[in-house]
Design an enzyme around this catalytic site. Structure first.
Site, mmCIF file in Angstrom:
data_model
loop_
_atom_site.group_PDB
_atom_site.id
_atom_site.type_symbol
_atom_site.label_atom_id
_atom_site.label_comp_id
_atom_site.label_asym_id
_atom_site.label_seq_id
_atom_site.Cartn_x
_atom_site.Cartn_y
_atom_site.Cartn_z
ATOM 1 N N GLU A 501 0.812 -1.222 0.000
ATOM 2 C CA GLU A 501 0.000 0.000 0.000
ATOM 3 C C GLU A 501 0.841 1.266 0.000
ATOM 4 O O GLU A 501 1.671 1.486 0.889
ATOM 5 C CB GLU A 501 -0.940 0.026 1.207
ATOM 6 C CG GLU A 501 -1.843 1.248 1.236
ATOM 7 C CD GLU A 501 -2.862 1.219 2.364
ATOM 8 O OE1 GLU A 501 -3.655 2.170 2.470
ATOM 9 O OE2 GLU A 501 -2.865 0.248 3.147
ATOM 10 N N LYS A 518 -8.525 -0.912 1.318
ATOM 11 C CA LYS A 518 -9.537 -1.334 2.294
ATOM 12 C C LYS A 518 -10.311 -2.467 1.656
ATOM 13 O O LYS A 518 -11.001 -2.281 0.649
ATOM 14 C CB LYS A 518 -10.493 -0.186 2.665
ATOM 15 C CG LYS A 518 -10.054 0.570 3.896
ATOM 16 C CD LYS A 518 -10.225 -0.281 5.153
ATOM 17 C CE LYS A 518 -9.387 0.259 6.301
ATOM 18 N NZ LYS A 518 -8.031 -0.310 6.326
#
Length: 712
Positions: A501, A518
């Site tokens: 990420e 997410k």
């Protein structure tokens, strides 16, 4: 022509240290360096002491009759001590130049400190100091060494000057002062807030230093190269696009939407070595920067400066030119981690992580690997040691060319699987999920990223530590390659990350990008003849899951707000929404938010506005962080922070510290391992599913070590 002295108050620098530490010669060299851009008055405190028992009185006299008037911009008239006659000498006049440099034992004493901008403390081992002092003026000093040393100790017992010093110079016993030490001290002083304006010419020269470049058409094995060049470094960082090794050199790599180059094109490795290398550590409001090689005479600068204010001064306005032909944003600069508890500077509460809040190295030399072209770039700031290092690095690349085969076998990272324990049992974690949902029902948060910590301690194995950090990272990068993988070592602390990420990238031209994750699913084993489509069904379920899409959307909205604080109005846009990315062990739901930095805006403040990563807090950020502090009942430390680089060009690229093993090696060789895991809690979360999610996220790291998720 005699220099023209200013009528205004001068800047005052004090050089203190016990007798024989080497203050006088350093002060003379420092004065010469300062005189390149300004006038300097140098005063030796030994001229003020009234005899061999006059340390305390000399300090008082200097404050009243010498430094006090000079600090007010007045001429100082005082009588120096005649050591041969044992009486006061003829009157001396000292002018208030741009800089007043006061040197001697007691120069940093409290009455003088109150009149100064900075104190430099110079120290050495007692036997070394005595040798130097007696070699300098032995016949005069030898009979009085004991009585003078007793005065020093009595004074320092109630006035801790070393602790109050802004700069410290620690000289090892038996070591002569290295060439260029005064320049290193000057660089340390230039980083202090109190002297930043005075020493702007020195700062400008340092920040605009040229980069010496070599480009090699080799494709070295990254792990072998890092071991060879930086494996023995006390402080080193490797930003490792470990999933790029599956892409053959010179192959076309397909950028993601809106990208000029793929995220995993470049790897960067560097340490704090070389004449211009530095390293820093920040802990709860105190910033310490060490200049120069640790094996030489380290010069340390200390200031009570908030981290992001320090970062703004050191990097936030950096506009050094890019390296021609190198499409990576990195052109030397700072690399390392910012821990989650720096949230205290961004609206969060003050939690002690038990570790430095941030640690960075300033890379004055580095290797950049371009995984698309197969080239290696060697970069070094132009200094006396640049060419020898470039030669050594080029030789190391030739020795570990990837065409020579796989990386050499290394010992096991651990000899037996560490037994981890969890801060929260399954039942306790699920109770905390319900508590977070109660906060959501009350309207205190919309989404809370609840985390917990797994811990293990591995005892030493003979003369080897319980876990060898670089070997552990090597196993992790092979087991779970990722575009933002990273290894960082700062003394006894090491960070091994396999993060997929990106937190935030900032291009030199002001382009901003955040890519929050997410939504996570553990991949299905296979494909297998019995069920060849199992993994694809997992991927499709994640892509369509309304709960995961809702979690992702809330963080996208949060980041749009974070970036808007310093962005050109109207430039914030969502260029990718709900994309599924697949990695070795998991599928992830990822979005991309882009913006453009407002001209003149502080780059460091833009980073601070988005910190900590919204994907690790929830929304709204401030109130949710307070809720998480209460629920988690323990610091996250490095986990949930960021790791990456701050380039001299003004560019930055930072990843979120997830899928990350933190290793702390104690003096006895035992290694403490911590692994943070968490997930987003929303109103319709199922507590059991949330616990399953953290097990999935821990799987890659734990399985690499041969460990299992702890049982209750």
């Amino acid at each position: 022509m005699a220099p023209t002295f200013p009528a205004r108050a001068p800047s005052v620098i004090l050089l203190d240290g016990r007798s024989g530490a080497g203050k006088t010669s350093l002060a003379i060299e420092l004065a010469a360096a300062l005189r390149e851009h300004r006038t300097v008055t140098l005063i030796h405190l030994e001229d003020v002491y009234p005899g061999w028992d006059g340390l305390a009185e000399g300090i008082a006299r200097c404050a009243d009759h010498v430094l006090g008037p000079l600090r007010r911009g007045e001429v100082a008239r005082w009588r120096p001590w005649d050591w041969e006659r044992g009486a006061g000498g003829p009157e001396r006049v000292s002018e208030p130049a741009d800089v007043v440099l006061l040197e001697g034992v007691g120069a940093g004493a409290a009455p003088l400190r109150a009149l100064a901008d900075a104190v430099v403390w110079v120290d050495a081992a007692a036997d070394e100091r005595r040798r130097r002092a007696l070699a300098r003026d032995g016949d005069l000093y030898a009979p009085h060494w004991g009585r003078w040393a007793a005065q020093e100790e009595a004074w320092l017992a109630h006035d801790d000057v070393p602790a109050a010093a802004a700069v410290t110079v620690a000289s090892p016993a038996g070591t002569d002062r290295p060439e260029g030490l005064a320049d290193r001290v000057l660089a340390a002083l230039a980083g202090l807030p109190s002297l930043r304006g005075l020493l702007a010419p020195e700062r400008s020269a340092r920040e605009s230093a040229a980069v010496v470049v070599r480009r090699l058409g080799a494709a070295p094995d990254p792990e072998r190269l890092f071991r060879g060049l930086f494996g023995a470094s006390t402080a080193a960082v490797w930003l490792d696009s470990s999933d790029a090794e599956a892409t053959p050199p010179n192959a076309e790599a397909t950028p993601r939407d809106g990208e000029v180059t793929p995220r995993n094109r470049f790897s960067v490795m560097a340490d704090d070595g070389g004449l211009l290398g530095r390293r820093m550590a920040h802990r709860r409001g105190r910033t310490d920067v060490v200049h120069g090689p640790a094996t030489d005479v380290p010069v340390s600068a200390h200031s009570d400066t908030p981290f992001f204010r320090w970062l703004d001064a050191e990097w936030g306005h950096g506009q050094a030119p890019a390296v021609p032909g190198l499409e990576c944003g990195f052109a030397l600069g700072w690399l390392g981690y910012l821990g989650y508890e720096l949230k205290r500077e961004c609206g969060g509460s003050d939690v002690d992580p038990g570790l430095p809040d941030a640690q960075l190295v300033f890379a004055a030399r580095a290797v950049v690997l371009d995984h698309v072209t197969g080239q290696a770039w060697l970069l070094a700031l132009d200094a006396a040691d640049a060419v020898p290092w470039l030669d050594r690095a080029a030789a190391a690349i030739r020795e570990c060319d990837a065409s020579g085969g796989p990386a050499a076998a290394t010992p096991e990272a651990v000899t037996s699987a560490p037994a981890f324990t969890a801060r929260d049992t399954a039942a306790a974690y699920q109770d905390k999920v319900r508590a977070a949902q109660a906060e959501i029902a009350e309207g205190n948060t919309y989404e809370a990223c609840l985390t917990t910590t797994l811990e293990a301690t591995v005892p030493a194995r003979g003369d080897r530590p319980g876990v060898v950090p670089l070997e552990a990272y090597g196993a992790l990068r092979r087991r779970s390659p990722a575009p933002f993988a990273a290894f960082a070592r700062f003394g006894s602390l090491a960070v091994a990350s396999t993060s997929p990420e990106r937190f935030l990238s900032l291009a030199a031209d002001g382009g901003l990008r955040a890519e929050p994750i997410k939504g996570t699913r553990r991949r299905s084993p296979g494909p297998s003849p019995e069920d060849p489509g199992a993994d694809e069904r997992v991927r499709a379920e994640l892509a369509a899951n309304p709960k995961d899409r809702a979690e992702n959307l809330m963080i996208v909205d949060l980041l749009r707000n974070d970036l808007s604080h310093h962005a050109v109005p109207g430039s914030v846009r969502v260029s990718r929404l709900f994309a599924v990315e697949t990695y070795a062990t998991v599928h992830q739901l990822v979005s991309t938010v882009d913006a453009r930095l407002r001209p003149g805006a502080s780059r460091a403040e833009a980073v601070a506005a988005a910190f900590p990563p919204g994907s690790m807090t929830g929304a709204p950020k401030i109130s949710t962080m307070a809720i998480l502090d209460r629920l988690e009942a323990g610091p996250r430390a490095v986990y949930s922070g960021v790791i990456g680089y701050f380039s001299r060009t003004g560019a930055a690229d930072l990843s979120v510290v997830i899928r990350t093993l933190v290793m702390e090696t104690a003096d006895d060789g035992a290694t403490r391992l911590t692994l943070g895991v968490g997930g987003a809690v929303v109103a319709d979360s199922d507590p059991a599913d949330e616990h399953d999610e953290i097990r999935a996220k821990a799987f890659a790291v734990l399985s690499t070590l041969g460990s299992e998720f702890p049982r209750d």
